[in-house]
Design an enzyme around this catalytic site. Structure first.
Site, PDB file in Angstrom:
ATOM      1  N   TYR A 137       0.801  -1.225   0.000  1.00 42.07           N
ATOM      2  CA  TYR A 137       0.000   0.000   0.000  1.00 42.07           C
ATOM      3  C   TYR A 137       0.835   1.277   0.000  1.00 42.07           C
ATOM      4  CZ  TYR A 137      -3.100  -3.647   1.726  1.00 42.07           C
ATOM      5  OH  TYR A 137      -3.792  -4.816   1.894  1.00 42.07           O
ATOM      6  N   ASP A 186     -15.954 -14.318   7.888  1.00 46.17           N
ATOM      7  CA  ASP A 186     -14.525 -14.127   7.621  1.00 46.17           C
ATOM      8  C   ASP A 186     -13.841 -13.848   8.958  1.00 46.17           C
ATOM      9  OD1 ASP A 186     -12.008 -13.224   7.023  1.00 46.17           O
ATOM     10  OD2 ASP A 186     -12.627 -11.822   5.456  1.00 46.17           O
ATOM     11  N   TYR A 226     -13.784  -5.492   5.246  1.00 44.10           N
ATOM     12  CA  TYR A 226     -12.524  -5.759   4.526  1.00 44.10           C
ATOM     13  C   TYR A 226     -12.354  -7.267   4.408  1.00 44.10           C
ATOM     14  CZ  TYR A 226      -7.748  -6.339   3.162  1.00 44.10           C
ATOM     15  OH  TYR A 226      -6.636  -6.735   2.474  1.00 44.10           O
ATOM     16  N   LYS A 257      -4.373 -15.605   8.957  1.00 47.30           N
ATOM     17  CA  LYS A 257      -3.507 -14.811   9.824  1.00 47.30           C
ATOM     18  C   LYS A 257      -2.853 -15.609  10.974  1.00 47.30           C
ATOM     19  CE  LYS A 257      -4.504 -10.227   8.379  1.00 47.30           C
ATOM     20  NZ  LYS A 257      -5.740  -9.772   7.741  1.00 47.30           N
TER      21      LYS A 257
END
Ligand SMILES: *Cc1c(COP(=O)(O)O)cnc(C)c1O
Length: 423
Positions: free
Chosen positions: A16, A245, A144, A274
């Site tokens: 990013y 999610d 997200y 993660k």
């Protein structure tokens, strides 16, 4: 050997940021426990767990050993036509710790891919059930779900980093971000937009996808468990699949093993990632019910049309098994509760800052929401000078440290956060 920062700046993309005028990077040569070690020898207390993943900190002896042992067997083998002990054990462990209704596991190579697979499962499911109209998804504003194209298409359409691609993405439905915060009374009206949309459109809707309880990169917002329970009930009422999610929230981060437990619900499709490998290697998983698997298998393709090269990588499975072993030992429960109490106490004074809009804490997550976007480079430098690693973005300065962080280390993180906003 010193790190060539000029080469890095000129040739290497970082997340990013611009290639022409990138944000600065700090050279890290090692990490251990809850500290990152810079090239100049300086140690930084880690407030990020490397983006939610390193829940047991760095160089944990059990995880290091699991990888070393697995290297003595094999680093990798294809998963087409082959299986291996670490994959079988991992899937057994995942099914044992998640709701009994989830019975099938797809091992993906990153969180975004786990979301792609979840979406593919939902679409293929309805196709297999002979219901070819159900091809649209519902997502939440401020959501997200990753950076690949199908995942981007269910991220917040306006605020997200992905708005510039919106013309190229499949158009889905967005309902307002849940406006019943976790720590206040539930407002049943907050479910009205979902109910209205389903009333009008459910024959076209394949699934609702959401991050349970914590909306992460879309704003670090914590919403009420009754909202999640209400979503589950509406999905059942209108025959829509629920995709949870839990890539960020899974494995204890919110104080529950999985955030769905706070609402006592089970999703039809569950994404994990993660912290799955304790932050050692890239791996994610998509779990689903018998029913979803049956539908997918009846679809035209006859199976799930996905198979990454590094699917079920044995090294990643081995370290995931070791990490889940540590989670199952259960110390995270007291650790996360203690982190939560300390963050609440030591971040509370930040509320006095005119720069701070809100201070909020849930489990091992502490957030300062600012009124204005922060100057990332400047703040980062302040934190490094204070001996801490905290990575702000947009209007958010937040902590999600490894679970075994010490009280002194938490105090250092909070002290530096207070110094940043209370000048
Ligand atoms: C990080 C994240 C993803 C994407 O995972 P990657 O491994 O970065 O692809 C998806 N969903 C949520 C909720 C996340 O926090």
């Amino acid at each position: 050997m010193s790190i060539n920062l000029t080469f890095d700046r000129e040739h290497i993309w970082h997340p990013y940021t611009s290639m022409i005028d990138p944000l600065p990077v700090y050279p890290v040569v090692a990490a251990e426990g809850c500290e990152l070690i810079l090239e100049n020898g300086q140690r930084l207390v880690d407030g990020t767990a490397s983006w939610w993943s390193a829940v047991h900190g760095y160089r944990h002896p059990v995880l290091d050993q699991a990888l070393t042992d697995q290297l003595g067997q094999m680093a990798h083998v294809m998963f087409g036509g082959i299986t291996h002990p670490q994959a079988v054990t991992l899937c057994q462990q995942l099914l044992a710790m998640t709701p009994a209704s989830l019975t099938k596991v797809f091992l993906a190579d990153s969180g975004s891919i786990a979301v792609e697979v979840a979406i593919k499962m939902a679409l293929q499911y309805w196709q297999g059930m002979g219901n070819t109209d159900k091809t649209e998804l519902i997502s939440l504003r401020k959501g997200y779900h990753g950076d690949t194209f199908a995942a981007m298409a269910v991220c917040d359409p306006i605020d997200s980093m992905h708005s510039m691609f919106s013309k190229l993405l499949p158009q889905h439905h967005f309902i307002p971000a849940p406006d019943s915060p976790y720590h206040s009374e539930f407002r049943p009206e907050s479910l009205q937009p979902l109910r209205q949309l389903l009333l009008h459109r459910h024959t076209q809707i394949a699934a609702l996808i959401l991050e349970p309880i914590v909306q992460g990169y879309g704003g670090m917002r914590f919403y009420h468990p009754d909202y999640l329970a209400g979503c589950r009930a509406l999905c059942d009422e209108f025959e829509v699949l629920l995709i949870a999610d839990e890539i960020a929230t899974g494995f204890g981060r919110t104080g529950s093993l999985f955030a769905c437990e706070k609402a006592k619900i089970a999703a039809d499709i569950l994404c994990l990632g993660k912290a799955l490998t304790g932050g050692y290697l890239t791996m994610a998983a998509t779990l689903c019910t018998d029913q979803v698997a049956l539908g997918v298998s009846q679809s035209e393709a006859g199976g799930l049309m996905h198979g990454p090269t590094f699917m079920a990588n044995p090294l990643a499975c081995a370290v995931a098994n070791a990490s889940i072993g540590l989670i199952r030992a259960g110390h995270w429960q007291q650790q996360v509760a203690a982190i939560e109490a300390q963050l609440r106490a030591e971040l509370a004074p930040c509320q006095a800052s005119p720069l701070v809009k809100e201070v909020r804490v849930l489990g091992a997550i502490g957030v300062l929401e600012m009124h204005q976007s922060v100057d990332v480079a400047k703040l980062q430098q302040h934190f490094v000078e204070d001996g801490v690693w905290i990575r702000p973005f947009n209007r958010l300065i937040y902590l999600m440290p490894p679970f075994l962080i010490s009280p002194e280390q938490i105090s250092r993180l909070c002290w530096s956060m207070r110094r940043a906003v209370l000048k």
